[in-house]
Design an enzyme around this catalytic site. Structure first.
Site, short mmCIF file in Angstrom:
data_model
loop_
_atom_site.label_atom_id
_atom_site.label_comp_id
_atom_site.label_asym_id
_atom_site.label_seq_id
_atom_site.Cartn_x
_atom_site.Cartn_y
_atom_site.Cartn_z
N SER A 1 0.40 -1.13 -0.62
CA SER A 1 -0.20 -0.19 0.13
C SER A 1 0.72 1.30 0.01
O SER A 1 0.51 2.39 -0.25
CB SER A 1 -0.94 0.02 1.02
OG SER A 1 -0.17 -0.13 2.07
N ASP B 1 5.53 -6.80 3.18
CA ASP B 1 4.67 -7.29 1.62
C ASP B 1 5.79 -8.33 0.58
O ASP B 1 6.40 -6.89 0.00
CB ASP B 1 3.86 -6.27 1.35
CG ASP B 1 2.77 -6.02 1.23
OD1 ASP B 1 2.05 -8.19 1.48
OD2 ASP B 1 1.57 -5.62 1.26
N LYS C 1 4.91 -11.01 3.81
CA LYS C 1 3.34 -11.73 3.42
C LYS C 1 3.13 -11.49 2.55
O LYS C 1 4.19 -10.76 1.29
CB LYS C 1 2.51 -10.52 3.66
CG LYS C 1 1.11 -10.71 3.57
CD LYS C 1 0.25 -9.82 4.50
CE LYS C 1 0.05 -8.08 3.22
NZ LYS C 1 -0.73 -8.44 1.63
N GLU D 1 -8.78 -10.12 3.07
CA GLU D 1 -10.02 -8.81 2.81
C GLU D 1 -10.78 -9.36 2.30
O GLU D 1 -11.17 -9.29 0.54
CB GLU D 1 -8.44 -8.40 1.80
CG GLU D 1 -9.14 -6.71 1.75
CD GLU D 1 -6.97 -5.83 1.44
OE1 GLU D 1 -7.85 -5.20 0.53
OE2 GLU D 1 -6.77 -6.30 0.90
#
Length: 281
Positions: free
Chosen positions: A63, A101, A131, A199
């Site tokens: 993000s 990530d 992740k 999610e």
């Protein structure tokens, strides 16, 4: 010889700060039916604030592509973009587990590519886990990383790196698609993932997945039944102009920053600042 790290029996959120949170602590929290918060972080100063607040896990998310680098999706961000941010979060914290990530294109090609990418985050940035997104198609990658001693957090449901394949940011897992997510979650657990992010999936599906797994689930737009919750910190602090439905704004940081910078600018223009108090003699 290094000593064996004991599993903490104190609360995961806000617990003792004598050492880093580990995957064993997270597993123990699941056994205690303890819920816990995770937030994103991208710099040392923010990480220090969250760490001192007792946040047990911080995610250096892809993000960052949007909230740090200004892109309109997570896809453009690179490994080289995220490694310095991850290193900063590690340096700025002392207790939280820092999860990095793996960005789009850095692990999908093969298990070997995934290992090379994850190793960079562990060696160069000091990440404690990584992740990655996807279900059955990334099982070989998860198995490779876990066998190499790298803790893996999985990510199912709305996986933003696949937004073009999904045709936009849409709720996932309705109807028969829910069975696929359940099967993926169980397969990822079997492959060695220590947690699974869910999610933008229906709350009842997230509840069923959470009950069926022995590893914790981390929800984001997945209802209240997951073991943990994660939000992008700019979303929860009110910096994001149009956050998603699942975001709750806990503070109007954008408004406070606007007021502060305007007050500073007005005092500079009027000559009020700096005063003798803020000047050297």
């Amino acid at each position: 010889m290094s000593s064996v790290t004991a599993v903490s029996t104190s609360a995961l959120y806000g617990g003792a700060a004598g050492r880093r949170v580990t995957v064993r602590d997270i597993a123990a929290a699941k056994e205690r039916h303890e819920k816990w918060p995770m937030v994103t972080a991208y710099d040392a100063m923010t990480a220090r604030v969250f760490d001192e607040a007792g946040i047990p896990v911080m995610l250096v998310g892809d993000s960052a592509a949007m909230v740090v680098y200004g892109y309109d999706s997570t896809l453009p961000v690179t490994v080289d973009d995220l490694i310095p941010l991850t290193a900063a979060v590690v340096r700025g914290s002392s207790r939280a587990m820092v999860v990095a990530d793996l960005p789009f294109g850095s692990y999908q090609a093969s298990p070997q590519q995934a290992l090379e990418t994850a190793a960079r985050f562990m060696k160069e940035a000091g990440a404690h886990a990584v992740k990655l997104e996807g279900g059955h198609r990334v099982l070989p990658q998860v198995e490779m990383l876990v066998s190499a001693g790298i803790p893996v957090m999985a990510h199912l449901g709305l996986t933003p790196q696949s937004v073009n394949a999904f045709g936009g940011y849409r709720v996932q897992g309705r109807g028969q698609a829910g069975d696929e997510i359940m099967a993926d979650a169980k397969a990822l657990e079997h492959a060695g993932a220590f947690a699974v992010v869910l999610e933008c999936v229906p709350g009842d599906l997230a509840a069923r997945v959470t009950t069926s797994l022995s590893v914790p689930t981390v929800g984001i737009g997945a209802g209240p039944s997951t073991d943990a919750q994660v939000l992008v910190w700019q979303d929860l602090m009110g910096l994001t102009p149009q956050p998603a439905k699942f975001v709750k704004k806990y503070f109007d940081l954008a408004g406070e920053m606007d007021r502060a910078v305007r007050a500073y600018a007005d005092e500079v223009v009027s000559g009020v600042f700096p005063t003798p108090e803020h000047s050297y003699r």
